[in-house]
Design a protein around this motif. Structure first.
Motif, mmCIF file in Angstrom:
data_model
loop_
_atom_site.group_PDB
_atom_site.id
_atom_site.type_symbol
_atom_site.label_atom_id
_atom_site.label_comp_id
_atom_site.label_asym_id
_atom_site.label_seq_id
_atom_site.Cartn_x
_atom_site.Cartn_y
_atom_site.Cartn_z
ATOM 1 N N LEU A 26 0.868 -1.210 -0.094
ATOM 2 C CA LEU A 26 0.060 0.229 0.204
ATOM 3 C C LEU A 26 0.848 1.004 -0.057
ATOM 4 O O LEU A 26 0.472 1.998 -0.615
ATOM 5 N N ARG A 27 2.035 1.186 0.652
ATOM 6 C CA ARG A 27 3.129 2.307 0.538
ATOM 7 C C ARG A 27 3.362 2.655 -0.794
ATOM 8 O O ARG A 27 3.711 3.511 -1.152
ATOM 9 N N ARG A 28 3.695 1.481 -1.510
ATOM 10 C CA ARG A 28 3.993 1.603 -2.833
ATOM 11 C C ARG A 28 2.947 2.177 -3.787
ATOM 12 O O ARG A 28 3.180 3.161 -4.866
ATOM 13 N N LEU A 29 1.750 1.578 -3.617
ATOM 14 C CA LEU A 29 0.670 1.930 -4.394
ATOM 15 C C LEU A 29 0.261 3.575 -4.342
ATOM 16 O O LEU A 29 -0.078 4.160 -5.117
ATOM 17 N N THR A 30 0.369 3.900 -2.913
ATOM 18 C CA THR A 30 -0.059 5.129 -2.799
ATOM 19 C C THR A 30 1.060 6.474 -2.755
ATOM 20 O O THR A 30 0.750 7.447 -2.806
ATOM 21 N N GLY A 31 2.238 5.731 -2.652
ATOM 22 C CA GLY A 31 3.710 6.716 -2.707
ATOM 23 C C GLY A 31 3.266 7.703 -1.324
ATOM 24 O O GLY A 31 3.660 8.943 -1.550
ATOM 25 N N SER A 32 2.779 7.260 -0.366
ATOM 26 C CA SER A 32 2.785 8.190 0.602
ATOM 27 C C SER A 32 2.991 7.390 1.769
ATOM 28 O O SER A 32 3.181 6.157 2.058
ATOM 29 N N GLU A 33 3.216 8.350 2.915
ATOM 30 C CA GLU A 33 3.424 7.628 4.398
ATOM 31 C C GLU A 33 2.199 7.173 4.692
ATOM 32 O O GLU A 33 1.300 7.565 4.571
ATOM 33 N N VAL A 34 2.505 6.143 5.714
ATOM 34 C CA VAL A 34 1.499 5.291 6.018
ATOM 35 C C VAL A 34 1.129 5.549 7.539
ATOM 36 O O VAL A 34 2.315 5.102 8.349
ATOM 37 N N ILE A 35 -0.118 6.098 8.044
ATOM 38 C CA ILE A 35 -0.363 5.769 9.531
ATOM 39 C C ILE A 35 -1.005 4.667 9.540
ATOM 40 O O ILE A 35 -2.157 4.578 8.958
ATOM 41 N N ARG A 49 1.127 -6.487 18.119
ATOM 42 C CA ARG A 49 1.589 -7.363 16.915
ATOM 43 C C ARG A 49 1.521 -6.697 15.559
ATOM 44 O O ARG A 49 2.095 -6.734 14.903
ATOM 45 N N SER A 50 0.120 -6.252 15.550
ATOM 46 C CA SER A 50 -0.240 -5.374 14.268
ATOM 47 C C SER A 50 0.623 -4.103 14.093
ATOM 48 O O SER A 50 0.984 -3.802 12.832
ATOM 49 N N ALA A 51 0.786 -3.290 15.262
ATOM 50 C CA ALA A 51 1.688 -2.396 15.043
ATOM 51 C C ALA A 51 3.033 -2.772 14.632
ATOM 52 O O ALA A 51 3.871 -2.060 13.762
ATOM 53 N N VAL A 52 3.750 -3.775 15.341
ATOM 54 C CA VAL A 52 4.944 -3.867 15.020
ATOM 55 C C VAL A 52 5.203 -4.543 13.310
ATOM 56 O O VAL A 52 6.239 -4.206 12.865
ATOM 57 N N ALA A 53 4.067 -5.311 13.132
ATOM 58 C CA ALA A 53 4.135 -5.683 11.709
ATOM 59 C C ALA A 53 4.141 -4.603 10.763
ATOM 60 O O ALA A 53 4.721 -4.500 9.711
ATOM 61 N N ALA A 54 3.037 -3.723 11.152
ATOM 62 C CA ALA A 54 2.907 -2.567 10.149
ATOM 63 C C ALA A 54 4.242 -1.645 10.010
ATOM 64 O O ALA A 54 4.627 -1.205 8.979
ATOM 65 N N LEU A 55 5.014 -1.387 11.068
ATOM 66 C CA LEU A 55 6.116 -0.558 11.246
ATOM 67 C C LEU A 55 7.086 -1.496 10.392
ATOM 68 O O LEU A 55 7.885 -0.767 9.606
ATOM 69 N N GLU A 56 7.093 -2.506 10.451
ATOM 70 C CA GLU A 56 8.244 -3.546 9.703
ATOM 71 C C GLU A 56 8.060 -3.254 8.193
ATOM 72 O O GLU A 56 8.835 -3.120 7.450
ATOM 73 N N GLY A 57 6.744 -3.058 7.777
ATOM 74 C CA GLY A 57 6.258 -2.920 6.445
ATOM 75 C C GLY A 57 6.648 -1.315 6.033
ATOM 76 O O GLY A 57 6.332 -1.109 4.776
ATOM 77 N N GLY A 58 6.962 -0.381 6.851
ATOM 78 C CA GLY A 58 7.132 0.843 6.508
ATOM 79 C C GLY A 58 6.289 1.871 7.023
ATOM 80 O O GLY A 58 6.515 3.183 6.892
ATOM 81 N N ALA A 59 5.224 1.378 7.836
ATOM 82 C CA ALA A 59 4.361 2.542 8.281
ATOM 83 C C ALA A 59 5.253 3.406 9.422
ATOM 84 O O ALA A 59 6.201 2.846 9.892
ATOM 85 N N THR A 60 4.784 4.533 9.458
ATOM 86 C CA THR A 60 5.894 5.539 10.056
ATOM 87 C C THR A 60 5.299 5.928 11.393
ATOM 88 O O THR A 60 5.869 6.872 12.189
ATOM 89 N N ARG A 61 3.961 5.699 11.450
ATOM 90 C CA ARG A 61 3.429 6.481 12.567
ATOM 91 C C ARG A 61 1.942 5.422 12.729
ATOM 92 O O ARG A 61 1.455 4.717 12.089
ATOM 93 N N LEU A 62 1.439 5.145 14.118
ATOM 94 C CA LEU A 62 0.402 4.471 14.218
ATOM 95 C C LEU A 62 -0.938 5.479 14.561
ATOM 96 O O LEU A 62 -0.684 6.445 15.388
#
Ligand SMILES: *Cc1c(COP(=O)(O)O)cnc(C)c1O
Length: 374
Positions: A26-35, A49-62
């Motif tokens: 989704l980061r690639r698709l949107t070209g945007s920072e992900v909360i 666990r979802s937060a940790v997994a999302a940060l691993e995928g490049g999310a920068t904020r929760l």
């Protein structure tokens, strides 16, 4: 035939690798920072666990709804930026501010309460929320000038740090969302005139982030899609390149061969048409399986697809498996990744006249979550 470990009565497996892959996609698709939105215990998947997994995928904020959820992330060791946007009347922001939680601010009063929570050396991070049509919380456009001016003053004196301006869309139609976006853009102008230059502007959740590129604004708040579910009626996870992270399963707890005309479950809403085998699955509405889907929800056992027979009870449901060779201990799957041939949360949502969001979010605390990663 797939079998669960002995002693397991029911479980939801949570594939954290799927969450990581979905965020990356989704980061690639949107070209945007992900909360990454992990409210409601990560839509039932487990917030930490979802937060940790999302940060691993490049999310920068929760993102979470309330401060209690934000504090639970901190207690779980998640130190990434977190924003919480729904507050009790008169909420005390002190504890949240003390651990660096950012606050969504929807009114002048909340702005003052946030600044009161600042400590000498630490301004409180805030995201100012605009009301752009949804009819929920947010600063009304006509009040924006006054609230923004005060926010700018509080920022100058070191009480607040305005991290973002945001709003939320209705997804009623692309035109409705564009109209809300215009109101938001106007408010961004008002903010700039007041002397605010927030680094983040965010309005799109999953639906708009995927369907309305002009709503991305360089930052999107993604919930349901990071868990691999589609926010659309007419496109499923596979269509969007998403992998559902939750699989709900239980072992067949009993099988019974019965004659034609045998009643099944409370009220005998279902009677067998011929001699058949009934399989008992130990999941019920106390576990979040919607009773509304009685007689309709899909269940996969041994690769074959069946429907719930009769009423879903508090702890269990019955499946009429005909002459299929189903045995005690065989694995029954209510929903998972449809590309693997399993029923989907979307199908359960249709059977219960609701949305996939509600299906996963309501899976109850009696169902142990087992984390896996593929
Ligand atoms: C829940 C929520 C989201 C996430 O929405 P999805 O449709 O699940 O992506 C984003 N923003 C706000 C304000 C929300 O309440």
């Amino acid at each position: 035939m797939s079998r669960l470990p002995a002693g397991v009565l029911r479980e939801a497996t949570i594939d954290v690798g799927a969450i990581t892959a979905n965020v990356r996609h989704l980061r690639r698709l949107t070209g945007s920072e992900v909360i990454a939105v992990v409210k409601a215990d990560g839509y039932g998947h487990g917030a930490v666990r979802s937060a940790v997994a999302a940060l691993e995928g490049g999310a920068t904020r929760l993102g979470v709804a309330d401060i209690g959820e934000a504090l639970a992330l901190r207690r779980g060791g998640v130190m990434a930026p977190v924003v919480a946007w729904l507050h009790a009347p008169g909420a005390n922001f002190g504890e949240a501010a003390g651990v660096g939680i950012e606050l969504g601010i929807s009114s002048f009063d909340q702005l003052l309460q946030a600044s009161a929570a600042a400590s000498v050396d630490r301004p409180v991070g805030v995201h100012l929320k605009l009301e752009t049509g949804l009819g929920r919380n947010g600063i009304a456009p006509e009040d924006a000038g006054v609230v923004f001016a005060e926010a700018a003053r509080l920022e100058r004196i070191g009480k607040l740090r305005v991290v973002g301006l945001f709003s939320h869309l209705s997804n009623a139609s692309a035109d409705d969302d564009r109209a809300a976006l215009r109101i938001f853009q106007d408010a961004l102008g008002v903010a700039a005139a007041a002397g605010l230059a927030p680094p983040l502007r965010h309005i799109a959740a999953s639906h708009a982030a995927i369907a309305l590129p002009e709503s991305r604004l360089g930052c999107v708040r993604l919930g349901v899609s990071i868990y691999g579910l589609s926010p659309f009626d007419d496109r499923d996870s596979g269509d969007l390149g998403l992998r559902p992270a939750m699989t709900l399963r239980a072992p067949v707890a009993a099988v019974r061969r019965v004659p034609a005309g045998h009643g099944v479950s409370y009220g005998y809403d279902y009677r067998t048409e011929r001699e058949t085998t009934l399989a008992l699955v130990p999941l019920g509405y106390a576990d979040g399986v919607p009773r509304q889907a009685s007689g309709a929800g899909p269940v996969s056992i041994g690769g074959a697809r069946f429907r719930v027979a009769g009423r879903i009870a508090m702890d269990q449901l019955v499946v009429d498996v005909g002459d299929h060779p189903v045995a005690v201990g065989d694995e029954a799957v209510l929903f998972g990744d449809a590309t693997l041939g399993l029923p989907s949360a979307d199908e359960w949502a249709a059977a219960a006249s609701t949305i996939n969001y509600e299906i996963v979010t309501r899976i109850g605390p009696r169902v142990p979550r087992r984390q896996v990663s593929s």
